[in-house]
Design a protein around this motif. Structure first.
Motif, PDB file in Angstrom:
ATOM      1  N   LEU A  34       0.833  -1.205   0.000  1.00  0.00           N
ATOM      2  CA  LEU A  34       0.000   0.000   0.000  1.00  0.00           C
ATOM      3  C   LEU A  34       0.864   1.249   0.000  1.00  0.00           C
ATOM      4  CD1 LEU A  34      -2.854  -0.957   2.489  1.00  0.00           C
ATOM      5  CD2 LEU A  34      -3.166  -0.237   0.108  1.00  0.00           C
ATOM      6  N   ARG A  35       1.904   1.250   0.801  1.00  0.00           N
ATOM      7  CA  ARG A  35       2.786   2.405   0.881  1.00  0.00           C
ATOM      8  C   ARG A  35       3.460   2.688  -0.454  1.00  0.00           C
ATOM      9  NH1 ARG A  35       5.781   5.539   4.330  1.00  0.00           N
ATOM     10  NH2 ARG A  35       7.893   6.011   3.625  1.00  0.00           N
ATOM     11  N   GLU A  36       4.071   1.652  -1.002  1.00  0.00           N
ATOM     12  CA  GLU A  36       4.799   1.837  -2.261  1.00  0.00           C
ATOM     13  C   GLU A  36       3.844   2.115  -3.416  1.00  0.00           C
ATOM     14  OE1 GLU A  36       7.120  -1.702  -2.651  1.00  0.00           O
ATOM     15  OE2 GLU A  36       8.609  -1.066  -1.145  1.00  0.00           O
ATOM     16  N   GLY A  37       2.692   1.475  -3.388  1.00  0.00           N
ATOM     17  CA  GLY A  37       1.743   1.634  -4.485  1.00  0.00           C
ATOM     18  C   GLY A  37       1.042   2.977  -4.512  1.00  0.00           C
TER      19      GLY A  37
ATOM     20  N   ALA B  47      -8.647   0.492   2.645  1.00  0.00           N
ATOM     21  CA  ALA B  47      -7.753   1.417   1.940  1.00  0.00           C
ATOM     22  C   ALA B  47      -8.013   2.854   2.377  1.00  0.00           C
ATOM     23  CB  ALA B  47      -7.938   1.281   0.433  1.00  0.00           C
ATOM     24  N   HIS B  48      -9.266   3.216   2.526  1.00  0.00           N
ATOM     25  CA  HIS B  48      -9.602   4.573   2.966  1.00  0.00           C
ATOM     26  C   HIS B  48      -9.142   4.803   4.405  1.00  0.00           C
ATOM     27  CE1 HIS B  48     -11.999   5.917  -0.488  1.00  0.00           C
ATOM     28  NE2 HIS B  48     -12.332   4.645  -0.608  1.00  0.00           N
ATOM     29  N   ALA B  49      -9.326   3.795   5.261  1.00  0.00           N
ATOM     30  CA  ALA B  49      -8.877   3.922   6.646  1.00  0.00           C
ATOM     31  C   ALA B  49      -7.362   4.069   6.704  1.00  0.00           C
ATOM     32  CB  ALA B  49      -9.332   2.714   7.454  1.00  0.00           C
ATOM     33  N   TYR B  50      -6.667   3.284   5.916  1.00  0.00           N
ATOM     34  CA  TYR B  50      -5.198   3.334   5.879  1.00  0.00           C
ATOM     35  C   TYR B  50      -4.711   4.731   5.503  1.00  0.00           C
ATOM     36  CZ  TYR B  50      -0.580   2.869   3.757  1.00  0.00           C
ATOM     37  OH  TYR B  50       0.727   3.070   3.398  1.00  0.00           O
ATOM     38  N   VAL B  51      -5.241   5.284   4.433  1.00  0.00           N
ATOM     39  CA  VAL B  51      -4.805   6.606   3.974  1.00  0.00           C
ATOM     40  C   VAL B  51      -5.087   7.661   5.031  1.00  0.00           C
ATOM     41  CG1 VAL B  51      -5.270   8.430   2.277  1.00  0.00           C
ATOM     42  CG2 VAL B  51      -4.953   6.071   1.517  1.00  0.00           C
ATOM     43  N   ARG B  52      -6.262   7.625   5.620  1.00  0.00           N
ATOM     44  CA  ARG B  52      -6.626   8.673   6.571  1.00  0.00           C
ATOM     45  C   ARG B  52      -5.861   8.535   7.882  1.00  0.00           C
ATOM     46  NH1 ARG B  52      -8.588  12.488   3.835  1.00  0.00           N
ATOM     47  NH2 ARG B  52      -7.765  13.397   5.725  1.00  0.00           N
ATOM     48  N   TYR B  53      -5.969   7.394   8.526  1.00  0.00           N
ATOM     49  CA  TYR B  53      -5.456   7.276   9.892  1.00  0.00           C
ATOM     50  C   TYR B  53      -3.933   7.274   9.942  1.00  0.00           C
ATOM     51  CZ  TYR B  53     -10.225   6.094  11.311  1.00  0.00           C
ATOM     52  OH  TYR B  53     -11.574   6.125  11.548  1.00  0.00           O
ATOM     53  N   MET B  54      -3.287   6.627   8.995  1.00  0.00           N
ATOM     54  CA  MET B  54      -1.829   6.650   9.023  1.00  0.00           C
ATOM     55  C   MET B  54      -1.304   8.056   8.724  1.00  0.00           C
ATOM     56  SD  MET B  54      -0.705   3.749  10.098  1.00  0.00           S
ATOM     57  CE  MET B  54      -2.123   3.950  11.211  1.00  0.00           C
ATOM     58  N   GLY B  55      -2.044   8.809   7.918  1.00  0.00           N
ATOM     59  CA  GLY B  55      -1.680  10.208   7.724  1.00  0.00           C
ATOM     60  C   GLY B  55      -1.828  11.020   8.993  1.00  0.00           C
ATOM     61  N   ASP B  56      -2.915  10.790   9.708  1.00  0.00           N
ATOM     62  CA  ASP B  56      -3.146  11.523  10.955  1.00  0.00           C
ATOM     63  C   ASP B  56      -2.060  11.234  11.978  1.00  0.00           C
ATOM     64  OD1 ASP B  56      -5.525  12.505   9.904  1.00  0.00           O
ATOM     65  OD2 ASP B  56      -6.731  10.906  10.777  1.00  0.00           O
ATOM     66  N   LEU B  57      -1.629   9.975  12.044  1.00  0.00           N
ATOM     67  CA  LEU B  57      -0.640   9.574  13.050  1.00  0.00           C
ATOM     68  C   LEU B  57       0.783   9.940  12.655  1.00  0.00           C
ATOM     69  CD1 LEU B  57      -2.028   6.062  14.019  1.00  0.00           C
ATOM     70  CD2 LEU B  57      -1.734   8.000  15.571  1.00  0.00           C
ATOM     71  N   SER B  58       0.999  10.209  11.374  1.00  0.00           N
ATOM     72  CA  SER B  58       2.355  10.496  10.888  1.00  0.00           C
ATOM     73  C   SER B  58       2.503  11.988  10.632  1.00  0.00           C
ATOM     74  CB  SER B  58       2.628   9.653   9.638  1.00  0.00           C
ATOM     75  OG  SER B  58       2.517   8.271   9.932  1.00  0.00           O
TER      76      SER B  58
ATOM     77  N   LEU C 238      -7.086  -2.889  -3.334  1.00  0.00           N
ATOM     78  CA  LEU C 238      -6.826  -2.001  -2.196  1.00  0.00           C
ATOM     79  C   LEU C 238      -5.838  -0.909  -2.574  1.00  0.00           C
ATOM     80  CD1 LEU C 238      -6.694  -4.701   0.608  1.00  0.00           C
ATOM     81  CD2 LEU C 238      -8.279  -2.768   0.552  1.00  0.00           C
ATOM     82  N   ILE C 239      -4.815  -1.244  -3.326  1.00  0.00           N
ATOM     83  CA  ILE C 239      -3.857  -0.228  -3.787  1.00  0.00           C
ATOM     84  C   ILE C 239      -4.560   0.785  -4.676  1.00  0.00           C
ATOM     85  CG2 ILE C 239      -1.814   0.158  -5.227  1.00  0.00           C
ATOM     86  CD1 ILE C 239      -0.813  -2.621  -4.228  1.00  0.00           C
ATOM     87  N   ASN C 240      -5.390   0.294  -5.596  1.00  0.00           N
ATOM     88  CA  ASN C 240      -6.128   1.207  -6.482  1.00  0.00           C
ATOM     89  C   ASN C 240      -7.047   2.120  -5.677  1.00  0.00           C
ATOM     90  OD1 ASN C 240      -4.909  -0.001  -8.671  1.00  0.00           O
ATOM     91  ND2 ASN C 240      -6.642  -1.347  -9.136  1.00  0.00           N
ATOM     92  N   GLU C 241      -7.686   1.563  -4.662  1.00  0.00           N
ATOM     93  CA  GLU C 241      -8.612   2.366  -3.855  1.00  0.00           C
ATOM     94  C   GLU C 241      -7.863   3.394  -3.014  1.00  0.00           C
ATOM     95  OE1 GLU C 241     -12.553   3.413  -3.029  1.00  0.00           O
ATOM     96  OE2 GLU C 241     -11.787   1.922  -4.453  1.00  0.00           O
ATOM     97  N   ALA C 242      -6.664   3.021  -2.526  1.00  0.00           N
ATOM     98  CA  ALA C 242      -5.851   3.993  -1.791  1.00  0.00           C
ATOM     99  C   ALA C 242      -5.473   5.162  -2.692  1.00  0.00           C
ATOM    100  CB  ALA C 242      -4.604   3.320  -1.231  1.00  0.00           C
ATOM    101  N   ASN C 243      -5.126   4.867  -3.931  1.00  0.00           N
ATOM    102  CA  ASN C 243      -4.813   5.946  -4.869  1.00  0.00           C
ATOM    103  C   ASN C 243      -6.038   6.804  -5.157  1.00  0.00           C
ATOM    104  OD1 ASN C 243      -1.956   5.730  -5.641  1.00  0.00           O
ATOM    105  ND2 ASN C 243      -2.499   3.690  -6.356  1.00  0.00           N
ATOM    106  N   LEU C 244      -7.195   6.177  -5.243  1.00  0.00           N
ATOM    107  CA  LEU C 244      -8.425   6.949  -5.433  1.00  0.00           C
ATOM    108  C   LEU C 244      -8.695   7.825  -4.215  1.00  0.00           C
ATOM    109  CD1 LEU C 244     -10.977   7.677  -6.974  1.00  0.00           C
ATOM    110  CD2 LEU C 244     -12.070   5.635  -6.000  1.00  0.00           C
ATOM    111  N   ALA C 245      -8.437   7.303  -3.013  1.00  0.00           N
ATOM    112  CA  ALA C 245      -8.645   8.102  -1.799  1.00  0.00           C
ATOM    113  C   ALA C 245      -7.769   9.350  -1.820  1.00  0.00           C
ATOM    114  CB  ALA C 245      -8.346   7.259  -0.559  1.00  0.00           C
ATOM    115  N   PHE C 246      -6.512   9.206  -2.229  1.00  0.00           N
ATOM    116  CA  PHE C 246      -5.646  10.369  -2.358  1.00  0.00           C
ATOM    117  C   PHE C 246      -6.209  11.357  -3.380  1.00  0.00           C
ATOM    118  CE2 PHE C 246      -2.115   7.830  -0.461  1.00  0.00           C
ATOM    119  CZ  PHE C 246      -1.654   8.765   0.444  1.00  0.00           C
TER     120      PHE C 246
END
Length: 249
Positions: free
Chosen positions: A8-11, A121-132, A191-199
């Motif tokens: 997810l990170r690299e993608g 994927a949406h949770a990953y993008v949001r919460y890891m951003g908030d914590l980082s 999931l990678i595609n959805e993470a990119n869509l979330a961004f």
């Protein structure tokens, strides 16, 4: 075990860099935080997290979604506190989602109905951003808006993870949970595609707020700040987050 967290990170690295290079974020990272657009962003994020957390809870028994529901991360109540500070006690009557925010929210509702696993994927993008990187943004907002100590930045304050060490340890646990999910290669790619869509959906929210920032600071200052692209933080520092809204390390 998979390497889903790293995939997810690299993608999503390129999408992350594009988010950092929106005019809104360039201004933000330079300490240019205007109150009115920031209030609109906070309202959008309230509607967004309300939807995400509602839909994640709805699928708490789902084999992929359930393991990624963490009470420590819930943001809705914190955003309610922020909105009460910025808008007053009748804040619910004064806010609405921007068109881009509403589109982002509709995507979360849609995947909840059609393919709930993609909520991860949406949770990953949001919460890891908030914590980082979100932790750095908190300091920028507090300084730029001269906020009182306990007001206005609840989004990035995690009562159950109060120290840098606690956040770091939790992110390790979160990545381990991702890597333990029952996913196959098809779902990993989805999931990678959805993470990119979330961004991309998040960038649309930023773009919609940029005219407000330009109007507040003036064309000349806005253009000076936004004319040069910045290298991506996740690409320059693959193991260390920096001040970036979506530093999902």
């Amino acid at each position: 075990m998979t390497d889903l967290a790293q995939r997810l990170r690299e993608g999503s690295q390129t999408s992350h860099t594009l988010s950092e290079n929106t005019a809104f974020m360039k201004c933000f990272l330079k300490g240019v935080v205007e109150l009115e657009p920031f209030k609109k962003l906070t309202a959008d994020l309230y509607f967004l997290y309300s939807a995400l957390e509602e839909e994640m809870a709805r699928h708490a028994d789902h084999p992929v979604v359930g393991p990624m529901v963490f009470g420590e991360l819930l943001r809705t109540a914190k955003l309610e506190e922020d909105l009460a500070y910025y808008y007053g006690d009748n804040w619910r009557d004064l806010i609405q989602a921007t068109p881009a925010g509403a589109h982002y929210i509709s995507r979360i509702r849609e995947v909840s109905r059609s393919n709930p696993a993609l909520l991860v994927a949406h949770a990953y993008v949001r919460y890891m951003g908030d914590l980082s990187g979100g932790q750095g943004l908190r300091h920028i907002v507090r300084s730029a808006l001269n906020l009182p100590p306990d007001k206005g930045t609840g989004l990035h304050e995690f009562d159950q993870l109060p120290t840098v060490e606690a956040k770091r340890d939790f992110k390790i646990r979160y990545r381990e949970a991702l890597n333990s999910l029952p996913v196959d290669e098809v779902l990993v790619q989805e999931l990678i595609n959805e993470a990119n869509l979330a961004f991309a959906l998040n960038r649309d929210v930023f773009h919609e707020l940029e005219p407000d920032v330009r109007a507040a600071v003036g064309d000349h200052v806005f253009d000076l700040i936004t004319r040069q692209d910045r290298p991506g933080s996740t690409e320059r520092h693959p193991h260390h987050g920096m001040v970036a809204l979506m530093a999902t390390e």
